[in-house]
Design an enzyme around this catalytic site. Sequence first.
Site, short mmCIF file in Angstrom:
data_model
loop_
_atom_site.label_atom_id
_atom_site.label_comp_id
_atom_site.label_asym_id
_atom_site.label_seq_id
_atom_site.Cartn_x
_atom_site.Cartn_y
_atom_site.Cartn_z
N ARG A 1 11.18 -1.63 11.42
CA ARG A 1 10.04 -1.08 12.15
C ARG A 1 9.75 -1.92 13.38
O ARG A 1 9.90 -3.14 13.34
CB ARG A 1 8.81 -1.07 11.23
N ARG B 1 -0.68 -8.86 13.29
CA ARG B 1 -1.25 -7.90 12.33
C ARG B 1 -2.07 -8.63 11.26
O ARG B 1 -3.11 -8.15 10.84
CB ARG B 1 -0.13 -7.08 11.68
N ARG C 1 11.73 -5.91 5.42
CA ARG C 1 11.63 -4.46 5.17
C ARG C 1 12.59 -3.69 6.07
O ARG C 1 12.76 -4.00 7.24
CB ARG C 1 10.20 -3.97 5.43
N LYS D 1 0.84 -1.21 0.00
CA LYS D 1 0.00 0.00 0.00
C LYS D 1 0.87 1.25 0.00
O LYS D 1 0.61 2.21 -0.72
CB LYS D 1 -0.93 0.01 1.23
N ARG E 1 -9.98 0.55 8.21
CA ARG E 1 -9.44 -0.74 8.61
C ARG E 1 -10.45 -1.58 9.37
O ARG E 1 -10.15 -2.68 9.78
CB ARG E 1 -8.26 -0.50 9.53
#
Length: 209
Positions: free
Chosen positions: A154, A165, A121, A16, A87
């Site tokens: 992160r 998540r 990431r 996204k 969400r």
Amino acid sequence: MKLPKIVLLGPPGAGKGTQGSLISEYFGIAHITTGNALRINRDLETELGTPGSFIDRGELVPDSIVNEIVEVEIKKASGFVLDGYPRNRKQAEYLSTISEIDKIIYLDVASEELIKRLSGRRVCSSCGENYHIEFRPPKKNGKCDLCSSELVQRSDDQEETILNRLRVFSEHTEPVLEYYINREGFVRIEGRDNPEDVWESIRKIFEEG
Ligand code: AP5
């Protein structure tokens, strides 16, 4: 030209942020990302707790906090791409009271691929640019290509939090898909391909009108 109002949906790691930046650049519209806004305000004290305390567990930040952030940003923009909102169904219903939406793009990616993307990431600690140790490595190990600052992981990209998540996504955000799926403007995009090909599929949708 009327600037588009776009919702970009997808599980954690679907791309996204990556595609949201490209869409925003292409149309010259605001990229409203609730995740970034909440990370910037992670230590803000509210009566429900700090945003950071929810983010670090992979839980949703309470609607009242998020809705307020989104409403302020939407009111400032004539066109936007919303990344990470709505969400849950309540947020989708709230959004319908504050703005019309022209397109809803769902980036579909299988869970195994998402785990690989999120655990690899790395983000720039200064400018926030996004990298991946395998799919989009920086030119110089551990350093941002744009500003040379250190790349970090992160806090919510640890495996246990990633799994939570994904669980939160299927429990709370999949109902948002059901909310939008039969509406005009809803499109599902195969998000498994490389970022350039995913962007090509999105661009075609807008060119075809
Ligand atoms: P948020 O920051 O929105 O995180 P997310 O939805 O979990 O999504 P990510 O940012 O992790 O992934 P992405 O889909 O943007 O993928 P990206 O492009 O970065 O939210 C974080 C937290 O904030 C939530 O858990 C929650 O606590 C809170 N929050 C946010 N919004 C909220 C709301 N509305 N209500 C309540 N709470 C809220 O890509 C991921 C990686 O893959 C990168 O390394 C990238 O380089 C790589 N990559 C991207 N595309 C591809 C591709 N096609 N192929 C290979 N690699 C790719």
